[in-house]
Design a protein around this motif. Structure first.
Motif, PDB file in Angstrom:
ATOM      1  N   ALA A  54       0.833  -1.208   0.000  1.00  0.00           N
ATOM      2  CA  ALA A  54       0.000   0.000   0.000  1.00  0.00           C
ATOM      3  C   ALA A  54       0.864   1.254   0.000  1.00  0.00           C
ATOM      4  O   ALA A  54       1.782   1.399   0.806  1.00  0.00           O
ATOM      5  N   ILE A  55       0.551   2.159  -0.904  1.00  0.00           N
ATOM      6  CA  ILE A  55       1.187   3.474  -0.945  1.00  0.00           C
ATOM      7  C   ILE A  55       0.117   4.531  -0.703  1.00  0.00           C
ATOM      8  O   ILE A  55      -1.069   4.302  -0.915  1.00  0.00           O
ATOM      9  N   PRO A 220      -5.203   4.523 -12.438  1.00  0.00           N
ATOM     10  CA  PRO A 220      -4.961   5.724 -11.630  1.00  0.00           C
ATOM     11  C   PRO A 220      -5.816   5.767 -10.369  1.00  0.00           C
ATOM     12  O   PRO A 220      -7.011   5.458 -10.389  1.00  0.00           O
ATOM     13  N   ASN A 221      -5.160   6.114  -9.269  1.00  0.00           N
ATOM     14  CA  ASN A 221      -5.785   6.242  -7.948  1.00  0.00           C
ATOM     15  C   ASN A 221      -6.312   4.926  -7.389  1.00  0.00           C
ATOM     16  O   ASN A 221      -7.010   4.914  -6.377  1.00  0.00           O
ATOM     17  N   VAL A 222      -5.975   3.815  -8.056  1.00  0.00           N
ATOM     18  CA  VAL A 222      -6.410   2.506  -7.571  1.00  0.00           C
ATOM     19  C   VAL A 222      -5.199   1.606  -7.331  1.00  0.00           C
ATOM     20  O   VAL A 222      -4.862   1.288  -6.196  1.00  0.00           O
ATOM     21  N   LYS A 223      -4.530   1.190  -8.402  1.00  0.00           N
ATOM     22  CA  LYS A 223      -3.407   0.271  -8.221  1.00  0.00           C
ATOM     23  C   LYS A 223      -2.534   0.217  -9.470  1.00  0.00           C
ATOM     24  O   LYS A 223      -2.965   0.559 -10.581  1.00  0.00           O
ATOM     25  N   THR A 224      -1.294  -0.239  -9.239  1.00  0.00           N
ATOM     26  CA  THR A 224      -0.354  -0.523 -10.318  1.00  0.00           C
ATOM     27  C   THR A 224       0.115  -1.960 -10.122  1.00  0.00           C
ATOM     28  O   THR A 224       0.572  -2.327  -9.034  1.00  0.00           O
ATOM     29  N   VAL A 225      -0.009  -2.770 -11.160  1.00  0.00           N
ATOM     30  CA  VAL A 225       0.344  -4.189 -11.068  1.00  0.00           C
ATOM     31  C   VAL A 225       1.576  -4.461 -11.919  1.00  0.00           C
ATOM     32  O   VAL A 225       1.624  -4.088 -13.102  1.00  0.00           O
ATOM     33  N   LEU A 226       2.559  -5.128 -11.323  1.00  0.00           N
ATOM     34  CA  LEU A 226       3.810  -5.454 -11.996  1.00  0.00           C
ATOM     35  C   LEU A 226       4.015  -6.965 -12.029  1.00  0.00           C
ATOM     36  O   LEU A 226       3.571  -7.679 -11.126  1.00  0.00           O
ATOM     37  N   ALA A 227       4.696  -7.443 -13.072  1.00  0.00           N
ATOM     38  CA  ALA A 227       4.997  -8.868 -13.208  1.00  0.00           C
ATOM     39  C   ALA A 227       6.501  -9.086 -13.221  1.00  0.00           C
ATOM     40  O   ALA A 227       7.260  -8.269 -13.757  1.00  0.00           O
ATOM     41  N   LYS A 228       6.933 -10.188 -12.663  1.00  0.00           N
ATOM     42  CA  LYS A 228       8.341 -10.578 -12.615  1.00  0.00           C
ATOM     43  C   LYS A 228       8.908 -10.769 -14.022  1.00  0.00           C
ATOM     44  O   LYS A 228       8.263 -11.349 -14.896  1.00  0.00           O
ATOM     45  N   VAL A 250       3.828  -7.973  -8.121  1.00  0.00           N
ATOM     46  CA  VAL A 250       3.708  -6.965  -7.069  1.00  0.00           C
ATOM     47  C   VAL A 250       2.573  -6.023  -7.451  1.00  0.00           C
ATOM     48  O   VAL A 250       2.498  -5.556  -8.594  1.00  0.00           O
ATOM     49  N   THR A 251       1.696  -5.744  -6.489  1.00  0.00           N
ATOM     50  CA  THR A 251       0.628  -4.770  -6.689  1.00  0.00           C
ATOM     51  C   THR A 251       0.824  -3.618  -5.720  1.00  0.00           C
ATOM     52  O   THR A 251       0.891  -3.824  -4.500  1.00  0.00           O
ATOM     53  N   PHE A 252       0.959  -2.410  -6.261  1.00  0.00           N
ATOM     54  CA  PHE A 252       1.021  -1.210  -5.430  1.00  0.00           C
ATOM     55  C   PHE A 252      -0.391  -0.635  -5.350  1.00  0.00           C
ATOM     56  O   PHE A 252      -0.919  -0.107  -6.331  1.00  0.00           O
ATOM     57  N   GLN A 253      -1.001  -0.783  -4.186  1.00  0.00           N
ATOM     58  CA  GLN A 253      -2.387  -0.361  -3.960  1.00  0.00           C
ATOM     59  C   GLN A 253      -2.398   1.047  -3.361  1.00  0.00           C
ATOM     60  O   GLN A 253      -1.664   1.321  -2.410  1.00  0.00           O
ATOM     61  N   ASP A 271       0.098  -6.858   2.426  1.00  0.00           N
ATOM     62  CA  ASP A 271       1.333  -7.517   2.848  1.00  0.00           C
ATOM     63  C   ASP A 271       2.352  -6.531   3.399  1.00  0.00           C
ATOM     64  O   ASP A 271       3.175  -6.889   4.241  1.00  0.00           O
ATOM     65  N   ALA A 272       2.306  -5.290   2.906  1.00  0.00           N
ATOM     66  CA  ALA A 272       3.267  -4.269   3.344  1.00  0.00           C
ATOM     67  C   ALA A 272       2.654  -2.902   3.116  1.00  0.00           C
ATOM     68  O   ALA A 272       1.802  -2.726   2.231  1.00  0.00           O
ATOM     69  N   ILE A 273       3.081  -1.936   3.906  1.00  0.00           N
ATOM     70  CA  ILE A 273       2.561  -0.572   3.778  1.00  0.00           C
ATOM     71  C   ILE A 273       3.695   0.435   3.862  1.00  0.00           C
ATOM     72  O   ILE A 273       4.684   0.233   4.558  1.00  0.00           O
TER      73      ILE A 273
END
Length: 546
Positions: A54-55, A220-228, A250-253, A271-273
């Motif tokens: 979470a960001i 935008p304003n929701v999430k960014t999803v990244l793949a390995k 990885v998802t940046f929420q 999982d992390a903030i």
């Protein structure tokens, strides 16, 4: 980096030979502290699994050199791009990454980087000298649209020597440039990326880097999803894992409210903030969550002055203000022990930091004595006066760090005891910049992060923003001199002298340093903060139970 040598020989040194020099500092303090990381479970890291982080803010721009929302943007874009050099968070030293070595000429106007030959971008094209040149030329062409433009002052151009060698040239000394190449803003992108309209890259579409993750989606304003990226194999020297990431995705929420971030971590939804608030530290620690924290390098939180204003243009008034502030009590009340008390203009994790705390000892009696001798007498309301003018000052500050208000209200109370009145003028970042530019303030309170002492030049030089409007030729000469010294040890001596001057003339009064704090669930391991106290690439992060 430059060594002591005969100028006629034109000798230079490589980063691989003398990287330890960048760690040297004056004043008996280390250049930086180790990057802390989330706890490691016993056994081998587990491959696979997804991480939801979470960001607080939407990234706004996924263009690595573009203007985004600060740290939250950099957390995301750091995963997409690599840099020429890597700055070791333990020592501040520069180490190889995309560049296996570099050399600098004697006056720090030319830097030659020798590139690795085994790196490819995520579209399969090889990283080469043309890509480095295109990236740097693109930043300069973007101008103020790029957050990285300040690193290219005096830029003459980048020469392609051969496919694996580039020379970056400047018309004037720029000794801070090698460190700048370790930043996300100077992360290398493909030539194809630089051919796209600059503004169109904000969504991440068409942004091709060589980093360990690729963009899957951006809402935008929701999430960014990244793949390995499975074939990644060129992490920086010193990283815990230089190969492909353990995590599959990885998802940046985006979660704006700090209390919601903490609550969602505790409920298992995250999982992390990031951006853990000081008030949440004890609660999270007592609940058994791991904290990842590191003090930010650069300018400590403190007060600088608009010295074109007669009252604060008086050194004695500035000195009196310094002695009237009990920084430790302020820190203990508005923050916690994770935030060091300020002892210099530079934070203690900055290479070249020097302890100047003797100039800022809290002594209310001394403060009053200084003001008395300077002709400031207490008025009927307790606020001092001189020549019919009240010792009443306006403080400009930004609302982007919640403890700022408590800190400033405490300082307001302390200064009043010395007979100094301050009015607090809060604003958002854009309005704050307008206030500084217009000069409609007496003091400003804030900080700025960078893991290099050149931040003192960009903050206080008459050739830079110079919001403080300082007229100090001795200081100016030192600020310019450090930019001409390629050797890190010699340069840090001058950076120490700059801190001496800022402290002795009370151009800057430190209060506390800023600390980045993350929190992770018990099954998350290997998350680290870099030399800039921002999230490093997540190649070493992993989860148990997946």
């Amino acid at each position: 980096m430059r060594i002591r040598t005969r100028a006629a020989l034109g000798l230079a040194v490589t980063v691989t030979a003398v990287v330890a020099l960048a760690a040297c500092s004056t004043g008996g303090s280390s250049a930086g502290s180790a990057s802390t990381s989330s706890a490691s479970a016993s056994g081998k890291p587990v491959d696979g699994g997804s991480l939801t982080f979470a960001i607080a803010n939407d990234p706004i721009s996924l263009n690595p050199s573009g203007t985004g929302s600060g740290n939250d943007t950099l957390y995301v874009t750091r995963q997409l791009v690599d840099s020429l050099l890597y700055q070791d968070p333990k020592t501040g030293a520069l180490k190889p990454w995309l560049a296996k070595s570099y050399t600098a000429n004697a006056d720090a106007t030319a830097f030659t980087f020798h590139l690795r030959s085994d790196v490819t971008f995520s579209d399969g094209t090889p990283l080469d000298a043309d890509a480095v040149k295109a990236t740097f030329d693109d930043i300069v062409a973007a101008g103020a649209k790029s957050t990285a433009i300040s690193s290219f002052s005096g830029y003459s151009g980048t020469k392609v020597v051969d496919s694996s060698t580039v020379e970056v040239d400047f018309s004037k000394s720029n000794a801070a440039f090698p460190q700048a190449t370790s930043s996300v803003g100077l992360g290398i992108v493909s030539v194809a990326t630089t051919k796209l309209p600059y503004d169109s890259r904000a969504t991440g579409k068409g942004v091709v880097g060589s980093g360990p993750f690729t963009l899957t989606s951006y809402s935008p304003n929701v999430k960014t999803v990244l793949a390995k990226r499975k074939d990644y194999a060129w992490g920086p020297t010193g990283a815990a894992n230089t190969g492909a990431a353990h995590l599959s995705s990885v998802t940046f929420q985006v979660v704006p409210e700090a209390s919601v971030r903490s609550g969602s971590l505790e409920s298992g939804q995250l999982d992390a903030i990031g951006s853990v608030q000081p008030t949440d530290v004890d609660t999270l620690k007592s609940a058994g969550y791991d904290l990842v924290d590191r003090t930010n390098p650069g300018l400590a939180f403190g007060f600088s002055f608009n010295e074109s204003r007669p009252i604060v243009g008086d050194e004695k008034v500035r000195e009196a203000i310094a002695h009237a502030i009990d920084s430790k009590t302020v820190r203990d009340t508005s923050l916690n022990s994770l935030f060091p008390v300020g002892t210099s203009a530079l934070a203690s994790t900055t290479p070249g930091y020097k302890n100047e705390k003797s100039h800022f000892a809290f002594d209310l009696a001394e403060s009053k004595k200084i003001l008395d001798a300077d002709g400031w007498k207490a008025g009927s309301d307790g606020i001092r006066e001189k020549d019919g003018q009240k010792l009443s000052l306006t403080v400009a500050w930004i609302t982007n760090f919640s403890p700022n208000q408590t800190t400033l209200e405490l300082v307001q109370q302390e200064l009043k005891k010395a007979g100094i009145a301050i009015t607090l003028q809060s604003s958002t970042v854009p309005d704050f910049i307008k206030t500084l530019s217009s000069g409609t303030y007496d003091l400003q309170f804030g900080n700025s992060s960078r893991a290099d002492g050149d931040i003192l030049r960009t903050s206080f030089s008459t050739s830079a923003t110079n919001y403080s409007r300082i007229d100090d030729p001795t200081l100016e000469a030192l600020l310019q001199k450090q930019q001409t010294i390629a050797n890190a040890t010699e340069r840090n001596v001058v950076i120490g002298q700059i801190q001496d001057r800022l402290a002795s003339q009370y151009h800057e009064i430190p209060v506390h340093e800023l600390t980045t704090i993350l929190a992770t669930s018990k099954d998350v391991h290997g998350i680290t903060l870099g030399a800039d106290s921002r999230l490093e690439q997540l190649t070493g992060a992993w989860k148990t139970g997946e």
